[in-house]
Design a protein around this motif. Structure first.
Motif, short mmCIF file in Angstrom:
data_model
loop_
_atom_site.label_atom_id
_atom_site.label_comp_id
_atom_site.label_asym_id
_atom_site.label_seq_id
_atom_site.Cartn_x
_atom_site.Cartn_y
_atom_site.Cartn_z
N ASP A 192 0.87 -1.17 0.00
CA ASP A 192 0.00 0.00 0.00
C ASP A 192 0.91 1.22 0.00
O ASP A 192 1.91 1.25 0.71
CB ASP A 192 -0.88 -0.01 1.25
CG ASP A 192 -2.01 1.00 1.18
OD1 ASP A 192 -1.78 2.12 0.68
OD2 ASP A 192 -3.11 0.67 1.62
N LYS B 134 0.29 4.00 1.20
CA LYS B 134 0.08 4.80 2.42
C LYS B 134 0.25 3.89 3.63
O LYS B 134 -0.66 3.73 4.42
CB LYS B 134 -1.30 5.44 2.41
CG LYS B 134 -1.39 6.65 1.53
CD LYS B 134 -2.56 7.49 1.94
CE LYS B 134 -2.47 8.81 1.22
NZ LYS B 134 -3.49 9.72 1.66
N PRO B 135 1.45 3.29 3.77
CA PRO B 135 1.65 2.41 4.92
C PRO B 135 1.80 3.23 6.19
O PRO B 135 2.10 4.43 6.15
CB PRO B 135 2.96 1.70 4.58
CG PRO B 135 3.71 2.71 3.77
CD PRO B 135 2.65 3.42 2.96
N GLY C 152 5.10 5.99 1.05
CA GLY C 152 5.07 5.02 -0.04
C GLY C 152 6.24 5.11 -1.01
O GLY C 152 6.78 4.09 -1.42
N ILE D 298 1.37 -2.55 -6.34
CA ILE D 298 1.04 -1.49 -5.39
C ILE D 298 -0.46 -1.26 -5.34
O ILE D 298 -1.17 -1.43 -6.33
CB ILE D 298 1.78 -0.17 -5.70
CG1 ILE D 298 1.46 0.34 -7.11
CG2 ILE D 298 3.26 -0.32 -5.48
CD1 ILE D 298 1.99 1.71 -7.41
N LEU D 299 -0.91 -0.87 -4.16
CA LEU D 299 -2.27 -0.41 -3.95
C LEU D 299 -2.18 1.08 -3.72
O LEU D 299 -1.41 1.53 -2.85
CB LEU D 299 -2.89 -1.08 -2.72
CG LEU D 299 -3.03 -2.58 -2.78
CD1 LEU D 299 -3.37 -3.13 -1.40
CD2 LEU D 299 -4.10 -2.96 -3.77
N THR D 300 -2.93 1.86 -4.48
CA THR D 300 -2.82 3.30 -4.35
C THR D 300 -4.13 4.00 -4.66
O THR D 300 -4.91 3.52 -5.46
CB THR D 300 -1.71 3.87 -5.27
OG1 THR D 300 -1.61 5.28 -5.07
CG2 THR D 300 -1.97 3.57 -6.73
N CYS E 180 -0.45 -2.39 -10.64
CA CYS E 180 -1.03 -1.42 -9.72
C CYS E 180 -2.52 -1.67 -9.60
O CYS E 180 -3.19 -1.97 -10.58
CB CYS E 180 -0.78 -0.02 -10.27
SG CYS E 180 -1.47 1.27 -9.24
N LYS F 236 -7.20 2.10 -5.62
CA LYS F 236 -8.17 1.94 -4.53
C LYS F 236 -9.38 2.82 -4.81
O LYS F 236 -9.24 3.87 -5.40
CB LYS F 236 -7.54 2.35 -3.20
CG LYS F 236 -6.43 1.43 -2.74
CD LYS F 236 -6.02 1.67 -1.32
CE LYS F 236 -5.16 2.87 -1.14
NZ LYS F 236 -4.64 3.05 0.21
#
Length: 110
Positions: free
Chosen positions: A41, A43-44, A49, A67-69, A88, A91
């Motif tokens: 993610d 925004k860990p 990130g 990645i999750l974004t 990617c 989200k």
């Protein structure tokens, strides 16, 4: 809940899974394990990130990265070019979508 579902999905396919509560902990695991795939993610908790991606590449250059974004699609070229991101998920993404993308990235059918 989503992380648990993804971990179970991958474990059922014989893939060992590590989950971490923060970017710093993820980096510790990545340094030790050098995983085939990192699902991150952007925004860990803790580290941001972009620094996380840079360190993943430094510590485990052969790992595939998904990645999750929530950042827009216009940033995807940057992630691919700068950090060799393999895929990617924008989200919000369903568990099924993330499973499909992971399967495609690792070359197995979901």
């Amino acid at each position: 809940e989503a992380a648990t579902a993804l971990a179970e999905y991958l474990a059922a396919r014989g893939i060992q899974v590590w989950t971490t509560p923060s970017g710093e902990e993820a980096l510790r695991v990545i340094r030790q394990v050098r995983p085939a795939l990192v699902l991150a993610d952007l925004k860990p908790q803790g580290i941001g990130g972009i620094p996380l991606l840079a360190r993943i590449r430094r510590f485990s250059p052969r790992s595939r990265i998904v990645i999750l974004t929530g950042w827009g699609a216009e940033y995807l070229d940057y992630f691919v070019r700068e950090f060799r991101v393999d895929a990617c998920c924008l989200k919000p993404a369903s568990v099924e979508t993330v499973q499909r993308i992971i399967g495609e990235t690792l070359n197995f059918c979901p």
